[in-house]
Design a protein around this motif. Structure first.
Motif, PDB file in Angstrom:
ATOM      1  N   SER A   2       1.265  -1.402  -0.230  1.00  0.00           N
ATOM      2  CA  SER A   2       0.055   0.359   0.113  1.00  0.00           C
ATOM      3  C   SER A   2       0.749   1.434   0.099  1.00  0.00           C
ATOM      4  CB  SER A   2      -1.500   0.054   1.289  1.00  0.00           C
ATOM      5  OG  SER A   2      -1.895   0.935   1.116  1.00  0.00           O
ATOM      6  N   ILE A   4      -0.529   3.989   0.034  1.00  0.00           N
ATOM      7  CA  ILE A   4      -1.044   5.333   1.291  1.00  0.00           C
ATOM      8  C   ILE A   4      -0.599   5.730   2.027  1.00  0.00           C
ATOM      9  CG2 ILE A   4      -4.183   5.698   1.816  1.00  0.00           C
ATOM     10  CD1 ILE A   4      -3.782   5.807  -1.258  1.00  0.00           C
ATOM     11  N   LYS A  10      -8.027   7.745   0.949  1.00  0.00           N
ATOM     12  CA  LYS A  10      -7.833   7.127  -0.617  1.00  0.00           C
ATOM     13  C   LYS A  10      -7.603   8.680  -1.076  1.00  0.00           C
ATOM     14  CE  LYS A  10     -12.742   6.064  -0.447  1.00  0.00           C
ATOM     15  NZ  LYS A  10     -13.389   7.834   0.178  1.00  0.00           N
ATOM     16  N   SER A  31      -1.668   2.111  -9.781  1.00  0.00           N
ATOM     17  CA  SER A  31      -2.779   1.285  -9.173  1.00  0.00           C
ATOM     18  C   SER A  31      -2.879  -0.024  -8.320  1.00  0.00           C
ATOM     19  CB  SER A  31      -3.920   0.969 -10.529  1.00  0.00           C
ATOM     20  OG  SER A  31      -3.609   0.269 -10.752  1.00  0.00           O
ATOM     21  N   MET A  34      -1.745  -0.251  -4.360  1.00  0.00           N
ATOM     22  CA  MET A  34      -2.720   0.386  -3.367  1.00  0.00           C
ATOM     23  C   MET A  34      -3.456  -1.244  -3.212  1.00  0.00           C
ATOM     24  SD  MET A  34      -3.830   3.166  -5.274  1.00  0.00           S
ATOM     25  CE  MET A  34      -2.670   4.929  -6.182  1.00  0.00           C
ATOM     26  N   ASP A  35      -3.699  -0.968  -1.859  1.00  0.00           N
ATOM     27  CA  ASP A  35      -4.669  -1.831  -1.235  1.00  0.00           C
ATOM     28  C   ASP A  35      -5.884  -2.515  -2.411  1.00  0.00           C
ATOM     29  OD1 ASP A  35      -2.587  -2.759   0.408  1.00  0.00           O
ATOM     30  OD2 ASP A  35      -3.336  -1.506   1.745  1.00  0.00           O
ATOM     31  N   SER A  37      -8.340  -0.268  -5.510  1.00  0.00           N
ATOM     32  CA  SER A  37      -8.344   0.570  -6.808  1.00  0.00           C
ATOM     33  C   SER A  37      -8.526  -0.219  -7.289  1.00  0.00           C
ATOM     34  CB  SER A  37      -6.752   0.460  -6.739  1.00  0.00           C
ATOM     35  OG  SER A  37      -5.667  -0.714  -6.924  1.00  0.00           O
ATOM     36  N   ASN A  88     -10.015   3.973  -4.159  1.00  0.00           N
ATOM     37  CA  ASN A  88      -8.104   4.496  -4.678  1.00  0.00           C
ATOM     38  C   ASN A  88      -8.701   4.926  -6.190  1.00  0.00           C
ATOM     39  OD1 ASN A  88      -6.681   5.504  -2.851  1.00  0.00           O
ATOM     40  ND2 ASN A  88      -6.767   3.860  -2.213  1.00  0.00           N
TER      41      ASN A  88
END
Length: 183
Positions: A2, A4, A10, A31, A34-35, A37, A88
């Motif tokens: 991740s 973020i 987000k 993308s 990201m966890d 997305s 996200n």
């Protein structure tokens, strides 16, 4: 992994640049880091037109500009809706010139981060030459580069990715996005 700042945060990450600047590749890689997305490809809305598409040119018609605005509005709406569901969103498209500010205004959710990929024209030409499917049609690299450099609002984070690999470009985005790209 991740990227973020904290688990509850987000955002919507708008990636733009001229054709062959690396938008699709970078958006996908970003993308994937990201966890939760989604990668919204703005050009998909142009590809949905079966009959009646009016393409962009050096002097676009009113109809071409209206179709382009519709494409941008649809992409912004989709980005907002995914964001509202906790995703996200990485939205990518060729959004240059004054319309970049319009697209920023179409997006209602946030935080919004704008990332402009700006490799050198020589690098773009080499990338375009290596593609099986050419994207420029009636447009040329020099004209689009001129619009990017002289007519596009200097908002968000601009990255010259000429000497960076795709992974290095994403690393650079992750280092700078929160301090330089938020709109």
């Amino acid at each position: 992994m991740s990227m973020i700042k904290n688990e509850n945060e987000k955002g919507i990450f708008l990636i733009t640049g001229i054709m062959a600047s690396g938008k699709s590749t970078i958006a996908q890689l970003l993308s994937e880091r990201m966890d939760k997305s989604v990668h919204v490809r703005g050009d998909v809305f142009r590809k949905m037109i079966v009959n009646g598409e009016v393409g962009m040119s050096g002097t676009p018609s009113d109809e071409a500009l209206e179709q382009l605005r519709l494409r941008y509005k649809l992409a912004a709406y989709v980005a907002d809706e995914y964001f509202k569901l906790g995703f996200n969103v990485v939205l990518q498209d060729v959004i240059i010139g004054p319309m970049l500010q319009d697209v920023v205004e179409y997006i209602q959710q946030g935080p919004l981060y704008v990332i402009v990929l700006s490799p050198s024209p020589d690098v773009v030409a080499a990338r375009e030459a290596s593609r099986q499917k050419k994207g420029y049609g009636a447009l040329d690299i020099a004209s689009l580069e001129r619009v990017l450099q002289s007519e596009t609002p200097r908002i968000g984070m601009w990255i010259d990715s000429s000497n960076l690999t795709p992974d290095e470009t994403v690393d650079e985005i992750l280092k700078r996005v929160y301090s330089e790209a938020e709109i």
